[in-house]
Design a protein around this motif. Sequence first.
Motif, PDB file in Angstrom:
ATOM      1  N   LEU A   1       0.853  -1.187   0.000  1.00  0.00           N
ATOM      2  CA  LEU A   1       0.000   0.000   0.000  1.00  0.00           C
ATOM      3  C   LEU A   1       0.891   1.239   0.000  1.00  0.00           C
ATOM      4  CD1 LEU A   1      -2.691  -1.065   2.620  1.00  0.00           C
ATOM      5  CD2 LEU A   1      -2.912  -1.095   0.126  1.00  0.00           C
ATOM      6  N   TRP A   2       0.909   1.947  -1.098  1.00  0.00           N
ATOM      7  CA  TRP A   2       1.662   3.191  -1.194  1.00  0.00           C
ATOM      8  C   TRP A   2       0.884   4.310  -0.507  1.00  0.00           C
ATOM      9  CZ3 TRP A   2       6.530   3.986  -3.373  1.00  0.00           C
ATOM     10  CH2 TRP A   2       7.109   2.866  -3.944  1.00  0.00           C
ATOM     11  N   PRO A   3       1.503   5.461  -0.273  1.00  0.00           N
ATOM     12  CA  PRO A   3       0.832   6.506   0.501  1.00  0.00           C
ATOM     13  C   PRO A   3      -0.519   6.952  -0.051  1.00  0.00           C
ATOM     14  CG  PRO A   3       3.175   6.947   0.453  1.00  0.00           C
ATOM     15  CD  PRO A   3       2.949   5.771  -0.466  1.00  0.00           C
ATOM     16  N   ASN A   4      -0.695   6.963  -1.380  1.00  0.00           N
ATOM     17  CA  ASN A   4      -1.999   7.390  -1.897  1.00  0.00           C
ATOM     18  C   ASN A   4      -3.091   6.386  -1.539  1.00  0.00           C
ATOM     19  OD1 ASN A   4      -0.946   5.493  -3.727  1.00  0.00           O
ATOM     20  ND2 ASN A   4      -1.813   6.501  -5.520  1.00  0.00           N
ATOM     21  N   ALA A   5      -2.746   5.092  -1.509  1.00  0.00           N
ATOM     22  CA  ALA A   5      -3.720   4.091  -1.071  1.00  0.00           C
ATOM     23  C   ALA A   5      -4.066   4.270   0.398  1.00  0.00           C
ATOM     24  CB  ALA A   5      -3.169   2.685  -1.310  1.00  0.00           C
ATOM     25  N   LEU A   6      -3.066   4.561   1.217  1.00  0.00           N
ATOM     26  CA  LEU A   6      -3.308   4.754   2.646  1.00  0.00           C
ATOM     27  C   LEU A   6      -4.173   5.985   2.894  1.00  0.00           C
ATOM     28  CD1 LEU A   6       0.258   3.844   3.873  1.00  0.00           C
ATOM     29  CD2 LEU A   6      -1.815   2.506   4.270  1.00  0.00           C
ATOM     30  N   ARG A   7      -3.971   7.042   2.117  1.00  0.00           N
ATOM     31  CA  ARG A   7      -4.819   8.226   2.280  1.00  0.00           C
ATOM     32  C   ARG A   7      -6.266   7.896   1.933  1.00  0.00           C
ATOM     33  NH1 ARG A   7      -0.100  10.790   0.241  1.00  0.00           N
ATOM     34  NH2 ARG A   7      -0.847  10.862  -1.924  1.00  0.00           N
ATOM     35  N   ALA A   8      -6.466   7.129   0.868  1.00  0.00           N
ATOM     36  CA  ALA A   8      -7.829   6.741   0.511  1.00  0.00           C
ATOM     37  C   ALA A   8      -8.453   5.873   1.598  1.00  0.00           C
ATOM     38  CB  ALA A   8      -7.826   6.010  -0.829  1.00  0.00           C
ATOM     39  N   LEU A   9      -7.678   4.952   2.151  1.00  0.00           N
ATOM     40  CA  LEU A   9      -8.205   4.114   3.239  1.00  0.00           C
ATOM     41  C   LEU A   9      -8.506   4.949   4.478  1.00  0.00           C
ATOM     42  CD1 LEU A   9      -5.945   0.955   2.835  1.00  0.00           C
ATOM     43  CD2 LEU A   9      -8.367   1.186   2.224  1.00  0.00           C
ATOM     44  N   ASP A  10      -7.716   5.995   4.722  1.00  0.00           N
ATOM     45  CA  ASP A  10      -8.054   6.919   5.812  1.00  0.00           C
ATOM     46  C   ASP A  10      -9.432   7.526   5.594  1.00  0.00           C
ATOM     47  OD1 ASP A  10      -5.694   6.576   7.274  1.00  0.00           O
ATOM     48  OD2 ASP A  10      -4.669   8.229   6.267  1.00  0.00           O
ATOM     49  N   ALA A  11      -9.717   7.920   4.357  1.00  0.00           N
ATOM     50  CA  ALA A  11     -11.026   8.516   4.050  1.00  0.00           C
ATOM     51  C   ALA A  11     -12.160   7.514   4.247  1.00  0.00           C
ATOM     52  CB  ALA A  11     -11.029   9.046   2.616  1.00  0.00           C
ATOM     53  N   LEU A  12     -11.839   6.228   4.159  1.00  0.00           N
ATOM     54  CA  LEU A  12     -12.842   5.184   4.379  1.00  0.00           C
ATOM     55  C   LEU A  12     -12.930   4.757   5.843  1.00  0.00           C
ATOM     56  CD1 LEU A  12     -12.062   2.881   1.311  1.00  0.00           C
ATOM     57  CD2 LEU A  12     -13.785   4.680   1.480  1.00  0.00           C
ATOM     58  N   GLY A  13     -12.039   5.288   6.660  1.00  0.00           N
ATOM     59  CA  GLY A  13     -12.061   4.971   8.083  1.00  0.00           C
ATOM     60  C   GLY A  13     -11.314   3.714   8.468  1.00  0.00           C
ATOM     61  N   VAL A  14     -10.507   3.144   7.552  1.00  0.00           N
ATOM     62  CA  VAL A  14      -9.811   1.898   7.860  1.00  0.00           C
ATOM     63  C   VAL A  14      -8.297   2.026   7.688  1.00  0.00           C
ATOM     64  CG1 VAL A  14     -11.791   0.436   7.313  1.00  0.00           C
ATOM     65  CG2 VAL A  14     -10.146   1.021   5.509  1.00  0.00           C
ATOM     66  N   GLY A  15      -7.812   3.238   7.480  1.00  0.00           N
ATOM     67  CA  GLY A  15      -6.385   3.427   7.255  1.00  0.00           C
ATOM     68  C   GLY A  15      -5.530   2.997   8.431  1.00  0.00           C
ATOM     69  N   ALA A  16      -5.929   3.374   9.635  1.00  0.00           N
ATOM     70  CA  ALA A  16      -5.140   3.018  10.811  1.00  0.00           C
ATOM     71  C   ALA A  16      -5.087   1.508  10.997  1.00  0.00           C
ATOM     72  CB  ALA A  16      -5.718   3.687  12.054  1.00  0.00           C
ATOM     73  N   ALA A  17      -6.203   0.831  10.768  1.00  0.00           N
ATOM     74  CA  ALA A  17      -6.231  -0.619  10.912  1.00  0.00           C
ATOM     75  C   ALA A  17      -5.343  -1.286   9.861  1.00  0.00           C
ATOM     76  CB  ALA A  17      -7.664  -1.138  10.794  1.00  0.00           C
ATOM     77  N   ALA A  18      -5.310  -0.742   8.662  1.00  0.00           N
ATOM     78  CA  ALA A  18      -4.454  -1.304   7.615  1.00  0.00           C
ATOM     79  C   ALA A  18      -2.983  -1.136   7.978  1.00  0.00           C
ATOM     80  CB  ALA A  18      -4.751  -0.637   6.280  1.00  0.00           C
ATOM     81  N   ARG A  19      -2.623   0.023   8.505  1.00  0.00           N
ATOM     82  CA  ARG A  19      -1.237   0.225   8.923  1.00  0.00           C
ATOM     83  C   ARG A  19      -0.860  -0.747  10.035  1.00  0.00           C
ATOM     84  NH1 ARG A  19      -3.351   5.294   7.933  1.00  0.00           N
ATOM     85  NH2 ARG A  19      -2.185   6.649   6.498  1.00  0.00           N
ATOM     86  N   ASP A  20      -1.778  -0.952  10.995  1.00  0.00           N
ATOM     87  CA  ASP A  20      -1.500  -1.860  12.107  1.00  0.00           C
ATOM     88  C   ASP A  20      -1.346  -3.302  11.645  1.00  0.00           C
ATOM     89  OD1 ASP A  20      -1.611   0.256  13.878  1.00  0.00           O
ATOM     90  OD2 ASP A  20      -3.655  -0.147  14.539  1.00  0.00           O
ATOM     91  N   ALA A  21      -2.004  -3.647  10.534  1.00  0.00           N
ATOM     92  CA  ALA A  21      -1.979  -5.030  10.059  1.00  0.00           C
ATOM     93  C   ALA A  21      -0.751  -5.340   9.217  1.00  0.00           C
ATOM     94  CB  ALA A  21      -3.233  -5.327   9.234  1.00  0.00           C
ATOM     95  N   GLY A  22       0.027  -4.304   8.878  1.00  0.00           N
ATOM     96  CA  GLY A  22       1.133  -4.514   7.952  1.00  0.00           C
ATOM     97  C   GLY A  22       2.487  -4.195   8.535  1.00  0.00           C
ATOM     98  N   THR A  23       3.477  -4.268   7.674  1.00  0.00           N
ATOM     99  CA  THR A  23       4.859  -3.940   8.003  1.00  0.00           C
ATOM    100  C   THR A  23       5.274  -2.751   7.158  1.00  0.00           C
ATOM    101  OG1 THR A  23       5.427  -6.222   8.530  1.00  0.00           O
ATOM    102  CG2 THR A  23       7.250  -4.761   7.944  1.00  0.00           C
ATOM    103  N   VAL A  24       5.886  -1.760   7.779  1.00  0.00           N
ATOM    104  CA  VAL A  24       6.368  -0.607   7.036  1.00  0.00           C
ATOM    105  C   VAL A  24       7.693  -0.976   6.383  1.00  0.00           C
ATOM    106  CG1 VAL A  24       7.143   1.785   7.170  1.00  0.00           C
ATOM    107  CG2 VAL A  24       5.211   1.008   8.573  1.00  0.00           C
ATOM    108  N   GLU A  25       7.747  -0.826   5.065  1.00  0.00           N
ATOM    109  CA  GLU A  25       8.967  -1.149   4.339  1.00  0.00           C
ATOM    110  C   GLU A  25      10.048  -0.131   4.707  1.00  0.00           C
ATOM    111  OE1 GLU A  25       9.127  -3.432   0.124  1.00  0.00           O
ATOM    112  OE2 GLU A  25       8.509  -1.341   0.064  1.00  0.00           O
ATOM    113  N   ILE A  26      11.207  -0.611   5.120  1.00  0.00           N
ATOM    114  CA  ILE A  26      12.260   0.286   5.586  1.00  0.00           C
ATOM    115  C   ILE A  26      13.187   0.725   4.460  1.00  0.00           C
ATOM    116  CG2 ILE A  26      12.255  -0.652   7.921  1.00  0.00           C
ATOM    117  CD1 ILE A  26      14.703  -2.314   7.175  1.00  0.00           C
TER     118      ILE A  26
END
Length: 375
Positions: free
Chosen positions: A45-70
Amino acid sequence: MGRAVVVGAGLGGLASAIALRRAGWEVTVLERRDPPAAAGAGMALWPNALRALDALGVGAAARDAGTVEIGGGIRTASGRWLAHVDAADLRRRQGDAVVVLPRPDLYALLLAAGPPVRAGAGVTRVEPGDAATTAVVHDDAGGRHPAELVVAADGLRSAVREALRPESTVRDTGQTAFRLVADHALDAGGESWGRGEYVGLGPLPGGRTYAYAVAPSAEVPAGDPLPWLRARFAGWHDPIPAVLDAVVGPVLVHPLADLTPPRSWHHGRVALLGDAAHAMTPNLGQGAAQAFLDAVALAAEATTDPASLAAYEARRRPAAEAVARRSRTAGAVAAWRSPLAVAVRNGLTAALPAGAASAALDHLLGTPLTEETAA
């Protein structure tokens, strides 16, 4: 608002159902599979996908479910770096880094956040309606679903699009993708290019790796693909052979295709969304992101007046189709085979200034202020 029927409960369909319900629509989701499910290995999920998921109210949950690529970038088959993606700089510019997570986990998040899905309800026909009449969706159990808005989110081979926009056809790329999960911890992700094939790696939670490989379809044998993948990439740089040796679960095999654009994304009260509108190759990691952005835009623009769908199309079509064109080109370049072409490709990629690469990526992703990707 009025009644909306979403045809298809894939990632884009679920996202549109969430967005429309949040905008006040009464939403029905029809899905031919029973139970609905999302096959898949992993996804980035690139940042534009995460912003869209934020607008849907599930962005934080998606971040918590994944690993941030370093970190990541592009390498050759021998491991020589051609380009780096600086995760810290990406976060500074975009407000987020790349989050990698299991695709089924993201699907489960969206399924839980949206209206109930009517599984086992394949759509047989859609009456598109117009300004004076409602649309009607017919399912294969004999059900009739009147609606002021119909969202065709039924994928690359959308039956709704094929009926309403038959000029839009599926284009085979001549490439086949293999997606898998391995029990292997990863230090850095990225993509590696060879001659006619390429491999991508991304870190998943729990010390696992999401991997994909792409090779010419004509060279893919029948049967279990894993032994063939291990043999084909045995001489590639670490950790690719180790990842292939640690595969858990099935290897998913998909011929890669995209879509010739339809004349319009809407017809009567029907709006095309996601792969049904602009299916693209996965080379830029933007298929799901563009569907999520579609969902947010559709919910913002659509009203019970079908003329409002022109605003949705105007807002999203130029950007989404530009990304689809760039993705197809990127896939073709990554799959070049000629030694001369490969040498030129690698040399130009290595010579590209970091600032130019960052600017191109920001152009693709948009910004936290603009949300839309640039055409």
